[in-house]
Design an enzyme around this catalytic site. Structure first.
Site, PDB file in Angstrom:
ATOM      1  N   ASP A   1      57.023 -83.647 -52.864  1.00 19.27           N
ATOM      2  CA  ASP A   1      56.743 -82.212 -52.946  1.00 19.27           C
ATOM      3  C   ASP A   1      56.499 -81.767 -54.396  1.00 19.27           C
ATOM      4  OD1 ASP A   1      59.594 -82.855 -53.132  1.00 19.27           O
ATOM      5  OD2 ASP A   1      59.980 -80.709 -53.216  1.00 19.27           O
TER       6      ASP A   1
ATOM      7  N   GLU B   1      61.660 -72.944 -54.595  1.00 16.68           N
ATOM      8  CA  GLU B   1      61.276 -73.513 -53.309  1.00 16.68           C
ATOM      9  C   GLU B   1      60.253 -72.596 -52.643  1.00 16.68           C
ATOM     10  OE1 GLU B   1      62.266 -76.258 -51.614  1.00 16.68           O
ATOM     11  OE2 GLU B   1      64.122 -76.941 -52.582  1.00 16.68           O
TER      12      GLU B   1
ATOM     13  N   HIS C   1      58.621 -81.525 -58.052  1.00 15.05           N
ATOM     14  CA  HIS C   1      59.713 -82.430 -57.708  1.00 15.05           C
ATOM     15  C   HIS C   1      59.236 -83.882 -57.736  1.00 15.05           C
ATOM     16  CE1 HIS C   1      63.503 -82.849 -54.932  1.00 15.05           C
ATOM     17  NE2 HIS C   1      63.686 -83.360 -56.130  1.00 15.05           N
TER      18      HIS C   1
ATOM     19  N   THR D   1      59.924 -76.573 -48.847  1.00 13.16           N
ATOM     20  CA  THR D   1      61.205 -76.632 -48.148  1.00 13.16           C
ATOM     21  C   THR D   1      61.218 -77.569 -46.946  1.00 13.16           C
ATOM     22  OG1 THR D   1      60.611 -74.768 -46.723  1.00 13.16           O
ATOM     23  CG2 THR D   1      61.744 -74.255 -48.810  1.00 13.16           C
TER      24      THR D   1
ATOM     25  N   HIS E   1      59.076 -76.941 -55.492  1.00 10.32           N
ATOM     26  CA  HIS E   1      59.371 -77.711 -54.290  1.00 10.32           C
ATOM     27  C   HIS E   1      58.720 -77.037 -53.083  1.00 10.32           C
ATOM     28  CE1 HIS E   1      63.142 -79.368 -56.292  1.00 10.32           C
ATOM     29  NE2 HIS E   1      63.014 -78.218 -56.925  1.00 10.32           N
TER      30      HIS E   1
END
Length: 259
Positions: free
Chosen positions: A161, A104, A151, A43, A41
């Protein structure tokens, strides 16, 4: 008599104090890690905002990697579930928080401009740190090729993302992600340029990759979103969601590889 009761009480208390005893001397060979995938991912905010959101706001990930410096933070133990995937599906498995590790990366994602979305690149040191972390995870959990996903792969209708500037090819060069042979893609692309497959064919091939894809034979919005997610990973210069010869060639070659 009092002495007898006292002795019995002490015996019972001693048994309780001993606690639960489990024999670990036998181990089954029929087992594997509960971790099936690693989901990447960004953020959408800076480091301070990322730490605040991922530790206080009802969402979480197992790891967070800063941008400058590329410090790796462990926010959730790998033995526990983190809340990073949400409504998701990959290879027929749903609600993937239970079977994935989330990573992340501190990155602001994109800005909307008059010319469309402008994505933020990832730092070199951040990707270097990510590769080291992924190699460690893959080795410890014995993950097969194709286990590292974005993701946008598991939720293509609502997430983009880690985005079109995420360097998937660098992960492939590190042996972490399957990557199609360019000569094989060029050969298949020339063939598909003469006769493009049907929409149903694209939907079937995307499902073989792992995507949740309508199987209607119709190029609807949901199918275009899945095509765009695939293109964002393997053809980052153009991710318009249109089924073309190059996308068909990429799908065919990739689906012929172990994943």
């Amino acid at each position: 008599m009092k002495t007898l009761f006292l002795s019995l009480a002490l015996l019972l208390l001693g048994g309780c104090a001993g606690g639960l005893r489990i024999d670990d001397s036998h181990t089954s060979v029929s087992q594997s890690s509960r971790v099936q995938y690693v989901v990447l991912h960004y953020t959408s905010t800076d480091l301070d905002g990322s730490l605040r959101v991922l530790t206080r706001d009802g969402v979480s990930s197992h790891y967070l990697i800063g941008d400058h410096p590329a410090k790796i933070y462990r926010l959730v133990d790998e033995n526990r579930r983190a809340w990073h995937a949400g409504e998701s599906e990959w290879q027929g498995r749903t609600w993937l928080n239970a079977s994935t590790l989330g990573i992340e990366l501190v990155n602001e994602g994109y800005r909307e401009t008059a010319n469309g979305r402008v994505y933020q690149p990832f730092s070199e040191e951040q990707i270097d740190a990510l590769i080291l972390l992924l190699k460690d995870i893959v080795q410890r959990h014995s993950l097969p090729p194709g286990s590292i996903i974005g993701h946008s792969d598991i939720a293509p209708q609502r997430k983009v993302d880690p985005g079109p500037l995420f360097p998937w090819k660098r992960l492939a060069d590190a042996g972490l992600v399957p990557w199609p042979d360019v000569r094989a893609v060029a050969r298949e692309q020339a063939r598909f340029a003469l006769a493009l497959p049907t929409i149903g064919w694209f939907q079937q091939q995307l499902a073989r990759q792992g995507y949740t894809t309508p199987q209607t034979g119709v190029l609807d919005k949901a199918t275009r979103s899945v095509i765009a997610a695939f293109q964002m990973k393997y053809r980052q210069r153009l991710y318009d969601g249109q089924p073309d010869a190059e996308t068909a060639a990429l799908l065919l070659v990739l689906n012929g590889m172990p994943h």
